[in-house]
Motif scaffolding. Structure first.
Motif, PDB file in Angstrom:
ATOM      1  N   TYR A 282       0.856  -1.171   0.000  1.00 41.68           N
ATOM      2  CA  TYR A 282       0.000   0.000   0.000  1.00 41.68           C
ATOM      3  C   TYR A 282       0.902   1.234   0.000  1.00 41.68           C
ATOM      4  CZ  TYR A 282      -3.829  -3.023   1.772  1.00 41.68           C
ATOM      5  OH  TYR A 282      -4.766  -4.004   1.948  1.00 41.68           O
ATOM      6  N   MET A 283       0.276   2.376  -0.106  1.00 40.79           N
ATOM      7  CA  MET A 283       1.030   3.611   0.058  1.00 40.79           C
ATOM      8  C   MET A 283       1.544   3.721   1.494  1.00 40.79           C
ATOM      9  SD  MET A 283       2.138   6.319  -1.428  1.00 40.79           S
ATOM     10  CE  MET A 283       3.169   7.554  -0.636  1.00 40.79           C
ATOM     11  N   THR A 284       0.762   3.231   2.450  1.00 41.24           N
ATOM     12  CA  THR A 284       1.179   3.251   3.859  1.00 41.24           C
ATOM     13  C   THR A 284       2.030   2.020   4.159  1.00 41.24           C
ATOM     14  OG1 THR A 284      -0.912   2.174   4.419  1.00 41.24           O
ATOM     15  CG2 THR A 284      -0.800   4.572   4.669  1.00 41.24           C
ATOM     16  N   PRO A 285       2.924   2.113   5.156  1.00 41.06           N
ATOM     17  CA  PRO A 285       3.743   0.950   5.512  1.00 41.06           C
ATOM     18  C   PRO A 285       2.958  -0.053   6.338  1.00 41.06           C
ATOM     19  CG  PRO A 285       4.255   2.810   6.942  1.00 41.06           C
ATOM     20  CD  PRO A 285       3.259   3.320   5.930  1.00 41.06           C
ATOM     21  N   ALA A 286       3.612  -1.174   6.626  1.00 41.37           N
ATOM     22  CA  ALA A 286       2.989  -2.230   7.419  1.00 41.37           C
ATOM     23  C   ALA A 286       2.509  -1.678   8.758  1.00 41.37           C
ATOM     24  CB  ALA A 286       3.980  -3.364   7.640  1.00 41.37           C
ATOM     25  N   PHE A 287       1.375  -2.201   9.211  1.00 40.64           N
ATOM     26  CA  PHE A 287       0.762  -1.777  10.469  1.00 40.64           C
ATOM     27  C   PHE A 287       1.280  -2.661  11.596  1.00 40.64           C
ATOM     28  CE2 PHE A 287      -2.589  -2.404  13.626  1.00 40.64           C
ATOM     29  CZ  PHE A 287      -2.936  -1.104  13.946  1.00 40.64           C
TER      30      PHE A 287
END
Length: 962
Positions: free
Chosen positions: A800-805
């Motif tokens: 995703y655009m965001t990194p791993a949660f």
């Protein structure tokens, strides 16, 4: 000096002292310090009580205060060590790639930090002490500030009793057990989970954080008082009426008088309160009464801006005997009106972090004020004003330090009653937590920083009814702070009696759509009538910083980091570790900026609690902090940069998007969230737009306005026509308050609406490796291979655009699996594509849910131009853009979508243009030669995948409302 030699030196030195005849004591101030060398023995078979170890001389030695681990007592860690924690990723135990880390001589566990020694069970501690003759006829207590966990006490072979608290000192009244001359104190301390199960992942006991240690830390003393003594002092402040009510409990049978004297001690202004005295009569074994303390017109108040404190000296005089207590307090009112918190009548928005008891040098929370003051001042430097303590209550030193700094605290009961435990089901933990809450409030209730209280984190069971009674009780019993039942995730039930809510749900970034800065969280909190504080905001992962390993010189070793580093080396990418850290860190910081700003844009939002500002070392290793476990910066964002978007006063920009074409106008609506000390009268707002070299391209000033306390205050609109920008470039909008240090900035990008035609006749553009593609390469031609949507080898890696949660291990490989992307922005293929070394917002078009290619089988040192960074638990070499020689020809391979809807995707259009222009230039000379079969494998072979066989899962994944 590393840990082991220092420990051996300390033990040897103190052993010599011990052999000279016991502890050196000091009876001044009616206290005897018990620190030093104690006798010791581990009770592995749990036979100590039956075999009367309290009546024998224990054979070993240990230094106290301290833990067994600090003294290098206990067992070596093995693959079969029975931990006090949950493991949700079993892949470590069977993954063939990790077999070498399962061997005892190279054992490296990925789940959390590894202690140098480990022991869970009973251990015995013993010393001798001589009580001074001057203490004859006095009441004498044994004070142990923080044992872990259960203590049983014997004095001279006689059992005194047992105490079990994870939050407050263990105090034993021992007067009747003492004799003249030498007395032997024997303690059995047990750190097992027995009938009282607070939950094995509770931060008060778990190996995920501080570790389940055995020992005693903090002050260890014998204390003497008269037989009529001050048992408790509680100060209730009334800021509006400038007075304090002091509630006293006197134990004993002798009447007398009490004098209250108070004075400020830490502010710029000195204030001495006129003392008051009152006589009291005995009403029983315990006498309770109240005294008023007028503070006067010069009264100083306590808040984050002016943390003025008073020392209250309470003197009990009963004729020939005198008892004294000193209490620290502040004139502070922490209250709720509507959806906001108020401190002394002024609106406060909480900018918080969660403290998870990560202190790897000692393995337990600091017991000294200076260490906590350092932490709080770092937090304040990063713009924070609040800290929640996840399922543990810190020691007194933390409250004292927070008082000095001006920091609002939410301690919790020491329980995460989940993962094997529950709340409200009639288990022993129900009553334990009820009584523990009383102990916590009594012990720390006077500290003005103690503003909020919850019983713990994310319970199971019939917990709502239990926490409802908890809130009702404490609202009535002690109104000095505000109460919520428990801090919970989004799938947990609402707590109807809570005065405020700490709950997930109104957090996160909606970057499944085009990033913007217009949206907020109001729709998620509109129906909530009480203050809403976001639960564990952020949790954006960053790649490990392996230079941190050398810092673990105490009781914990970063074997998890060592495993990840060695695995990265096995993948031939160890030379990229620092670049991975910086590229992922820049993306992490970007996510925190946008999430915090979104919170500050939301009307009636009472605040946020990050999880967390510093890294969390457990639960699979959760590297979610912009600071490391030692509260140090990692090099990609500093306090000043963070404070631009996280501070009492923050300038904000509402923008529909951050990517424009040059036939558009950039529009930014500027507003401010001001929860600072003062309103700002007639405040002008300066703005400027600069290029990447800092050249000012446009500037101006918005009209002056009065800035009140509150958010969503509109300051004006900035319009910038973009027709003059005929080249793709990154620009920066900066806004600031004139004559202040308040400023904020945002990058945005402008692309040509129409690009020149690039020659493609000399480039074979295709999405498959067929006979035509092979023929072009065989003839020495150029191929642009676009693999988007057709990749097999790497298909399992979701970005995703965001990194791993949090991390992929704890959440069973839930996507996304990457923590950012490393971009070789110096490569000429990107000459016409403005980018940094990491994926900033303009990459959203290309990154969000785009396929990656797994390059594990490529040559060891082969380097893609755009390289997604895999989760550090697997460390696959990934690529989205690379070039190579294939036979006589040359090829560029890209898995980003560079074909569809380009008329509405200016970033993809620009990258396509830059790639083809490069391929037509003399600069297109790939360094690496590859066999075409490696490219064919990208279409045909399954990539490496990790199957996590653990049957259980974190509760957030279960989506069950309990």
């Amino acid at each position: 000096m590393n840990f082991l030699p220092l420990r051996l030196f300390k033990v040897c030195l103190l052993s010599i002292l011990c052999l000279t005849g016991g502890l050196v004591v000091n009876a001044q101030n009616k206290k005897i310090d018990l620190k030093g060398i104690w006798r010791f023995e581990i009770d592995r078979n749990d036979t100590g009580v039956k075999d009367r170890w309290f009546a024998k001389t224990l054979p070993d030695r240990i230094s106290l205060p301290g833990s067994m681990t600090e003294n290098y007592k206990g067992d070596d860690i093995t693959l079969n060590t029975q931990w006090t924690a949950s493991i949700y990723d079993s892949s470590f135990f069977y993954n063939p790639r990790l077999e070498k880390f399962r061997k005892q001589e190279n054992l490296k566990l990925p789940f959390w930090l590894t202690p140098v020694k480990y022991y869970v069970g009973a251990a015995w501690y013993q010393t001798d002490v001589e009580v001074p003759a001057s203490w004859s006829g006095e009441r004498i207590e044994l004070f142990l500030e923080r044992p872990h966990t259960e203590t049983r006490l014997w004095i001279n072979d006689k059992e005194v009793g047992m105490q079990n608290s994870l939050s407050v000192p263990h105090v034993f009244e021992i007067s009747r057990f003492l004799k003249k001359g030498k007395n032997t104190i024997t303690l059995c301390i047990d750190n097992r989970t027995k009938d009282i199960d607070v939950g094995k992942d509770s931060h008060s006991i778990t190996d995920q954080t501080q570790g389940n240690w055995n020992g005693i830390v903090g002050r260890m003393e014998l204390q003497s008082t008269p037989t009529t003594y001050i048992e408790d002092v509680q100060v209730y402040t009334d800021v509006q009426n400038k007075k304090a009510t002091v509630k006293l409990r006197i134990v004993g049978k002798t009447p007398g008088s009490v004098t209250l004297a108070a004075e400020s001690f830490n502010g710029e202004t000195k204030h001495v309160v006129s003392p008051v005295t009152t006589e009291f009569k005995i009403t029983g074994d315990t006498t309770s009464f109240e005294m008023g303390l007028p503070m006067g017109n010069d009264m100083l108040t306590w808040s984050e801006f002016h943390p003025n404190l008073y020392k209250l000296k309470v003197t009990l005089n009963t004729g020939k005997k005198t008892d004294e207590k000193e209490v620290q307090f502040g004139m502070r009112e922490f209250s709720i009106k509507g959806k906001y918190f108020y401190v002394n009548g002024q609106t406060v928005v909480l900018r918080g972090t969660v403290e998870n008891c990560v202190f790897p040098l000692t393995g337990y929370a600091p017991m000294d004020v200076e260490s906590w003051e350092r932490v709080f001042r770092i937090c304040k430097d990063f713009g924070l004003n609040h800290m929640r303590f996840h399922s543990f209550c810190p020691p007194e030193a933390a409250f004292k330090a927070a008082d000095l700094v001006g920091f609002y605290l939410q301690p919790e009961g020491p329980s995460w009653p989940n993962h094997g435990s529950s709340l409200g089901d009639g288990r022993p933990v129900d009553n334990y937590l009820w009584e523990e809450s009383k102990r916590i409030v009594k012990e720390y209730g006077n500290y003005p920083s103690f503003c909020m209280f919850a019983i713990g984190n994310e319970p199971r069971g019939r917990w709502v009814a239990w926490v409802s009674k908890f809130v009702d009780y404490w609202k009535e019993a002690d109104p000095r702070r505000v109460y919520t039942g428990a801090s919970v995730g989004n799938s947990w039930a609402w707590q109807p009696k809570s005065e405020f809510h700490v709950k997930a749900g109104a957090r996160g970034l909606a970057w499944d759509k085009l990033p913007e800065s217009n949206s907020d969280y109001r729709a998620r909190i509109d129906t909530v009538k009480q203050p809403y504080v976001s639960h564990e905001t952020g949790q954006w992962c960053v790649f490990p910083d392996f230079t941190e390993i050398k810092k673990y010189t105490g009781v914990m070793r970063a074997r998890n980091f060592e495993l990840f580093r060695e695995d990265l080396k096995d993948r031939n990418m160890s030379y990229q570790a620092a670049d991975f850290l910086q590229a992922s860190g820049k993306l992490q910081a970007l996510c925190y900026k946008h999430e915090i700003e979104k919170t500050l844009r939301t009307p009636d939002y009472a605040g946020f609690q990050l999880l967390s500002l510093n890294d969390y070392s457990g639960q699979g290793t959760a590297l979610v902090g912009v600071l490391n476990a030692f509260w140090e910066e990692k090099g990609y964002i500093n306090a000043w940069e963070f404070r631009r978007f996280c501070a009492p006063t923050v300038l904000l920009s509402r923008m529909d998007k951050f990517v424009f074409t040059n036939n558009e106008t950039m529009i930014a609506h500027i507003e401010v969230a001001n929860f600072g000390e003062n309103e700002l009268k007639g405040q002008a707002t300066d703005w400027k737009i600069t290029d990447t070299y800092g050249k000012v391209l446009a500037k101006g000033q918005l009209s002056a306005k009065d800035i009140l306390i509150g958010n969503c205050q509109q300051l004006g609109t900035i319009n910038l026509p973009l027709q003059a920008f005929d080249k793709a470039q990154k620009l920066n909008l900066e806004v600031s308050f004139a004559c202040t240090d308040i400023s904020n900035n945002w990058d945005f990008w402008v692309y040509p609406a129409a690009l020149p035609q690039v020659e493609t006749t000399g480039v074979h553009i295709t999405d498959k490796i067929d006979d035509e593609t092979k023929a072009v390469l065989e003839k020495g031609g150029k191929v642009l291979l676009l693999t988007a949507g057709k990749v097999e080898q790497g298909k399992d890696v979701v970005q995703y655009m965001t990194p791993a949660f949090w991390n992929t291990s704890w959440f069973k490989m839930r996507p996304p699996h990457t923590v950012g992307t490393l971009v070789n922005n110096y490569h000429p293929i990107l000459e016409d594509f403005p980018t940094d070394t990491y994926t900033d917002i303009q990459w959203w078009e290309l990154i969000q849910k785009a396929q990656v290619m797994e390059l594990n089988s490529f040559p060891a040192m082969f380097q893609p131009i755009v390289q997604p960074i895999d989760t550090w638990f697997i460390n696959r070499k990934l690529g989205m853009l690379f070039e190579a020689k294939i036979g006589n020809g040359s090829i560029v391979v890209c898995s980003a979508d560079l074909r569809s809807n380009l008329e509405n995707r200016p970033v993809a259009r620009q990258l396509y243009y830059s790639i083809v222009k490069y391929m037509n230039s003399h600069k297109f000379m790939p360094e690496w030669s590859l066999n075409i079969s490696l490219l064919e494998d990208l279409y045909k072979k399954e990539g490496e995948r990790l199957n996590i066989e653990t049957t259980d899962a974190p509760d957030e994944l279960k989506n069950v409302i309990l």
